[in-house]
Write a protein that holds these residues in place. Structure first.
Motif, PDB file in Angstrom:
ATOM      1  N   VAL A 145     -17.518 -10.701  13.317  1.00 42.91           N
ATOM      2  CA  VAL A 145     -16.999  -9.571  12.545  1.00 42.91           C
ATOM      3  C   VAL A 145     -17.125  -9.849  11.054  1.00 42.91           C
ATOM      4  CG1 VAL A 145     -14.932  -8.253  11.978  1.00 42.91           C
ATOM      5  CG2 VAL A 145     -15.432  -8.812  14.362  1.00 42.91           C
ATOM      6  N   PHE A 146     -16.779 -11.085  10.665  1.00 40.61           N
ATOM      7  CA  PHE A 146     -16.872 -11.470   9.252  1.00 40.61           C
ATOM      8  C   PHE A 146     -18.308 -11.304   8.749  1.00 40.61           C
ATOM      9  CE2 PHE A 146     -15.429 -13.804   5.532  1.00 40.61           C
ATOM     10  CZ  PHE A 146     -16.604 -14.374   5.062  1.00 40.61           C
ATOM     11  N   ASP A 147     -19.272 -11.841   9.507  1.00 41.33           N
ATOM     12  CA  ASP A 147     -20.676 -11.774   9.086  1.00 41.33           C
ATOM     13  C   ASP A 147     -21.168 -10.328   9.024  1.00 41.33           C
ATOM     14  OD1 ASP A 147     -20.698 -14.512   8.956  1.00 41.33           O
ATOM     15  OD2 ASP A 147     -21.689 -14.797  10.896  1.00 41.33           O
ATOM     16  N   ALA A 148     -20.750  -9.520   9.982  1.00 42.51           N
ATOM     17  CA  ALA A 148     -21.179  -8.119   9.995  1.00 42.51           C
ATOM     18  C   ALA A 148     -20.594  -7.350   8.815  1.00 42.51           C
ATOM     19  CB  ALA A 148     -20.777  -7.456  11.307  1.00 42.51           C
ATOM     20  N   ALA A 149     -19.350  -7.636   8.470  1.00 38.64           N
ATOM     21  CA  ALA A 149     -18.722  -6.971   7.331  1.00 38.64           C
ATOM     22  C   ALA A 149     -19.411  -7.356   6.030  1.00 38.64           C
ATOM     23  CB  ALA A 149     -17.236  -7.310   7.274  1.00 38.64           C
ATOM     24  N   VAL A 150     -19.730  -8.635   5.891  1.00 35.32           N
ATOM     25  CA  VAL A 150     -20.440  -9.090   4.688  1.00 35.32           C
ATOM     26  C   VAL A 150     -21.819  -8.437   4.619  1.00 35.32           C
ATOM     27  CG1 VAL A 150     -21.512 -11.080   3.579  1.00 35.32           C
ATOM     28  CG2 VAL A 150     -19.189 -11.261   4.508  1.00 35.32           C
ATOM     29  N   ALA A 151     -22.514  -8.348   5.766  1.00 32.87           N
ATOM     30  CA  ALA A 151     -23.841  -7.725   5.786  1.00 32.87           C
ATOM     31  C   ALA A 151     -23.762  -6.249   5.407  1.00 32.87           C
ATOM     32  CB  ALA A 151     -24.470  -7.882   7.168  1.00 32.87           C
ATOM     33  N   ALA A 152     -22.739  -5.558   5.893  1.00 30.97           N
ATOM     34  CA  ALA A 152     -22.574  -4.139   5.546  1.00 30.97           C
ATOM     35  C   ALA A 152     -22.329  -3.968   4.051  1.00 30.97           C
ATOM     36  CB  ALA A 152     -21.420  -3.534   6.348  1.00 30.97           C
ATOM     37  N   ALA A 153     -21.505  -4.858   3.481  1.00 31.26           N
ATOM     38  CA  ALA A 153     -21.263  -4.805   2.037  1.00 31.26           C
ATOM     39  C   ALA A 153     -22.551  -5.077   1.267  1.00 31.26           C
ATOM     40  CB  ALA A 153     -20.188  -5.803   1.648  1.00 31.26           C
ATOM     41  N   ARG A 154     -23.387  -5.985   1.773  1.00 33.14           N
ATOM     42  CA  ARG A 154     -24.649  -6.296   1.098  1.00 33.14           C
ATOM     43  C   ARG A 154     -25.581  -5.089   1.097  1.00 33.14           C
ATOM     44  NH1 ARG A 154     -21.603  -9.226  -0.152  1.00 33.14           N
ATOM     45  NH2 ARG A 154     -21.468 -11.493  -0.046  1.00 33.14           N
ATOM     46  N   ASP A 155     -25.553  -4.295   2.164  1.00 32.54           N
ATOM     47  CA  ASP A 155     -26.376  -3.083   2.192  1.00 32.54           C
ATOM     48  C   ASP A 155     -26.002  -2.144   1.046  1.00 32.54           C
ATOM     49  OD1 ASP A 155     -27.804  -3.874   4.391  1.00 32.54           O
ATOM     50  OD2 ASP A 155     -26.600  -2.749   5.836  1.00 32.54           O
ATOM     51  N   VAL A 156     -24.691  -1.968   0.835  1.00 33.01           N
ATOM     52  CA  VAL A 156     -24.238  -1.097  -0.248  1.00 33.01           C
ATOM     53  C   VAL A 156     -24.594  -1.708  -1.594  1.00 33.01           C
ATOM     54  CG1 VAL A 156     -22.258   0.089  -1.270  1.00 33.01           C
ATOM     55  CG2 VAL A 156     -22.369  -0.224   1.200  1.00 33.01           C
ATOM     56  N   GLU A 157     -24.424  -3.031  -1.725  1.00 36.47           N
ATOM     57  CA  GLU A 157     -24.785  -3.716  -2.972  1.00 36.47           C
ATOM     58  C   GLU A 157     -26.256  -3.504  -3.308  1.00 36.47           C
ATOM     59  OE1 GLU A 157     -21.634  -7.438  -2.363  1.00 36.47           O
ATOM     60  OE2 GLU A 157     -23.791  -7.770  -2.234  1.00 36.47           O
ATOM     61  N   GLN A 158     -27.096  -3.619  -2.283  1.00 35.63           N
ATOM     62  CA  GLN A 158     -28.533  -3.466  -2.488  1.00 35.63           C
ATOM     63  C   GLN A 158     -28.850  -2.078  -3.022  1.00 35.63           C
ATOM     64  OE1 GLN A 158     -31.254  -3.052   1.008  1.00 35.63           O
ATOM     65  NE2 GLN A 158     -32.117  -4.983   0.277  1.00 35.63           N
ATOM     66  N   ALA A 159     -28.244  -1.058  -2.428  1.00 33.62           N
ATOM     67  CA  ALA A 159     -28.490   0.311  -2.874  1.00 33.62           C
ATOM     68  C   ALA A 159     -28.007   0.517  -4.307  1.00 33.62           C
ATOM     69  CB  ALA A 159     -27.797   1.296  -1.926  1.00 33.62           C
ATOM     70  N   LEU A 160     -26.826  -0.022  -4.636  1.00 28.95           N
ATOM     71  CA  LEU A 160     -26.285   0.141  -5.986  1.00 28.95           C
ATOM     72  C   LEU A 160     -27.141  -0.602  -7.014  1.00 28.95           C
ATOM     73  CD1 LEU A 160     -22.434  -0.245  -5.393  1.00 28.95           C
ATOM     74  CD2 LEU A 160     -23.723   1.861  -5.733  1.00 28.95           C
ATOM     75  N   ALA A 161     -27.627  -1.786  -6.646  1.00 34.00           N
ATOM     76  CA  ALA A 161     -28.440  -2.568  -7.583  1.00 34.00           C
ATOM     77  C   ALA A 161     -29.747  -1.852  -7.905  1.00 34.00           C
ATOM     78  CB  ALA A 161     -28.723  -3.954  -6.999  1.00 34.00           C
ATOM     79  N   VAL A 162     -30.390  -1.327  -6.867  1.00 38.10           N
ATOM     80  CA  VAL A 162     -31.637  -0.597  -7.095  1.00 38.10           C
ATOM     81  C   VAL A 162     -31.377   0.649  -7.922  1.00 38.10           C
ATOM     82  CG1 VAL A 162     -33.486   0.706  -5.971  1.00 38.10           C
ATOM     83  CG2 VAL A 162     -32.761  -1.487  -5.029  1.00 38.10           C
ATOM     84  N   ARG A 163     -30.279   1.339  -7.611  1.00 36.23           N
ATOM     85  CA  ARG A 163     -29.963   2.563  -8.366  1.00 36.23           C
ATOM     86  C   ARG A 163     -29.665   2.243  -9.825  1.00 36.23           C
ATOM     87  NH1 ARG A 163     -26.369   4.178  -5.206  1.00 36.23           N
ATOM     88  NH2 ARG A 163     -27.899   5.182  -3.874  1.00 36.23           N
ATOM     89  N   ASP A 164     -28.981   1.125 -10.065  1.00 38.72           N
ATOM     90  CA  ASP A 164     -28.691   0.726 -11.443  1.00 38.72           C
ATOM     91  C   ASP A 164     -29.988   0.476 -12.213  1.00 38.72           C
ATOM     92  OD1 ASP A 164     -26.012   0.900 -10.962  1.00 38.72           O
ATOM     93  OD2 ASP A 164     -25.650  -1.261 -10.907  1.00 38.72           O
ATOM     94  N   GLU A 165     -30.915  -0.259 -11.582  1.00 36.97           N
ATOM     95  CA  GLU A 165     -32.169  -0.545 -12.254  1.00 36.97           C
ATOM     96  C   GLU A 165     -32.965   0.719 -12.496  1.00 36.97           C
ATOM     97  OE1 GLU A 165     -34.564  -3.937 -11.317  1.00 36.97           O
ATOM     98  OE2 GLU A 165     -33.017  -4.784 -10.022  1.00 36.97           O
ATOM     99  N   ALA A 166     -32.980   1.595 -11.487  1.00 35.07           N
ATOM    100  CA  ALA A 166     -33.706   2.852 -11.643  1.00 35.07           C
ATOM    101  C   ALA A 166     -33.081   3.699 -12.753  1.00 35.07           C
ATOM    102  CB  ALA A 166     -33.712   3.623 -10.327  1.00 35.07           C
ATOM    103  N   ARG A 167     -31.742   3.728 -12.800  1.00 38.00           N
ATOM    104  CA  ARG A 167     -31.062   4.514 -13.834  1.00 38.00           C
ATOM    105  C   ARG A 167     -31.374   3.965 -15.226  1.00 38.00           C
ATOM    106  NH1 ARG A 167     -25.896   3.451 -12.717  1.00 38.00           N
ATOM    107  NH2 ARG A 167     -25.937   1.760 -14.239  1.00 38.00           N
ATOM    108  N   ASP A 168     -31.375   2.623 -15.353  1.00 38.10           N
ATOM    109  CA  ASP A 168     -31.689   2.026 -16.642  1.00 38.10           C
ATOM    110  C   ASP A 168     -33.110   2.374 -17.078  1.00 38.10           C
ATOM    111  OD1 ASP A 168     -29.183   0.913 -16.638  1.00 38.10           O
ATOM    112  OD2 ASP A 168     -29.844  -1.081 -16.004  1.00 38.10           O
ATOM    113  N   HIS A 169     -34.018   2.350 -16.097  1.00 36.55           N
ATOM    114  CA  HIS A 169     -35.401   2.669 -16.437  1.00 36.55           C
ATOM    115  C   HIS A 169     -35.549   4.140 -16.793  1.00 36.55           C
ATOM    116  CE1 HIS A 169     -39.643   1.997 -16.704  1.00 36.55           C
ATOM    117  NE2 HIS A 169     -39.913   2.887 -15.769  1.00 36.55           N
TER     118      HIS A 169
END
Length: 289
Positions: A145-169
């Motif tokens: 459960v711990f690993d799955a929760a961390v993985a789910a959070a990483r999915d959201v992090e990945q989307a936010l990071a890409v969106r941040d870079e795209a927004r900056d560009h």
């Protein structure tokens, strides 16, 4: 538009978390600035010292509205502890847990939650939100459960990071003149192309996409030897919009592993080491508007 896309990514992550673990409830939200609106007493809390607070906006599996809209202050409750420490936190029995404060016992009890895990969503070393998973029985939450929760959070992090870079560009490009509306229209059209079966209509859509790319490319010319296949470009457009691999796969009718393969080959061609670098390199090369 950004908040809507963030909500979609959060909902998808919560759904995947429940499906992969059997958790009865999953919920979460992102940090937002609380200084402009003043905030209500009680349910809205006081927010953190920096004026931001976490608002629970997305729920999956909840049977009451008790948690929706709940505002979490740093240091308060399990989620507040997670925010303050920037690391996952969990309790086996929320009502009797001794290492958290209990400002939110009312909503938690109304939903009947006992075992709860909270995982921070961290982008560029800053906590941007929290993802929760819970059971209605006081049972230990294991490593799976711990690993799955961390993985789910990483999915959201990945989307936010890409969106941040795209927004900056996008901000950089706007300063130079190209229109954000043109880029958004290009992304929408590229997302539609895989869904069109009529070859004449598909060809016409590709032609319009090429015209949009040319309209915003300006003096930039793509480097010699860089040529993306239509599918590689489809995946890159989805990534540029902030989609995770799973979301891009759903949008394009592909398997997540196939999306990863296209993305790897695209990054190799562009000399990029991250998804965000690939998007920026493609725009500078005139491959994306």
């Amino acid at each position: 538009m950004a908040e809507l896309t963030e909500s979609v990514e959060m909902r998808a992550a919560l759904l995947r978390l429940r499906r992969s673990t059997g958790l009865e409830v999953a919920f979460g939200g992102l940090l937002h600035d609380s200084r402009a609106g003043g905030g209500r007493a009680g349910r809205d809390g006081e927010g953190g010292r920096d004026g931001r607070r976490l608002r629970i906006a997305e729920l999956n599996g909840a049977v009451t509205p008790a948690l929706r809209g709940l505002s979490i202050s740093a240091g308060s409750g399990l989620g507040g502890k997670c925010l303050a420490l920037s690391r996952p936190c969990a309790v086996v029995d929320y009502p009797s847990a001794r290492h958290i404060t209990h400002e939110y016992d009312g909503p938690v009890s109304a939903e009947g939650l006992r075992s709860v895990i909270a995982v921070p969503i961290v982008v560029r070393r800053q906590v941007r939100g929290v993802l929760y998973g819970a059971l209605r029985d006081a049972l230990p939450l294991g490593d799976r459960v711990f690993d799955a929760a961390v993985a789910a959070a990483r999915d959201v992090e990945q989307a936010l990071a890409v969106r941040d870079e795209a927004r900056d560009h996008v901000r950089e490009l706007l300063a130079e003149g190209p229109s954000a509306e043109i880029r958004e229209a290009h992304g929408d059209l590229r997302a539609l192309v895989p869904q069109v079966t009529d070859p004449d209509v598909r060809a016409r859509l590709f032609e319009v996409c090429a015209r949009l790319e040319a309209a915003t490319a300006g003096p930039v010319r793509r480097p010699a030897g860089v040529a993306l296949t239509p599918r590689e470009l489809d995946v890159l457009v989805a990534v540029a919009s902030g989609a995770t691999n799973a979301t891009a796969a759903d949008r394009l009718g592909l398997r997540p592993e196939t999306v990863k393969g296209y993305l790897r080959s695209t990054m190799r061609k562009l000399g990029a080491h991250t998804r965000g670098e690939a998007v920026v390199a493609a725009r500078r090369a005139g491959l994306l508007p």
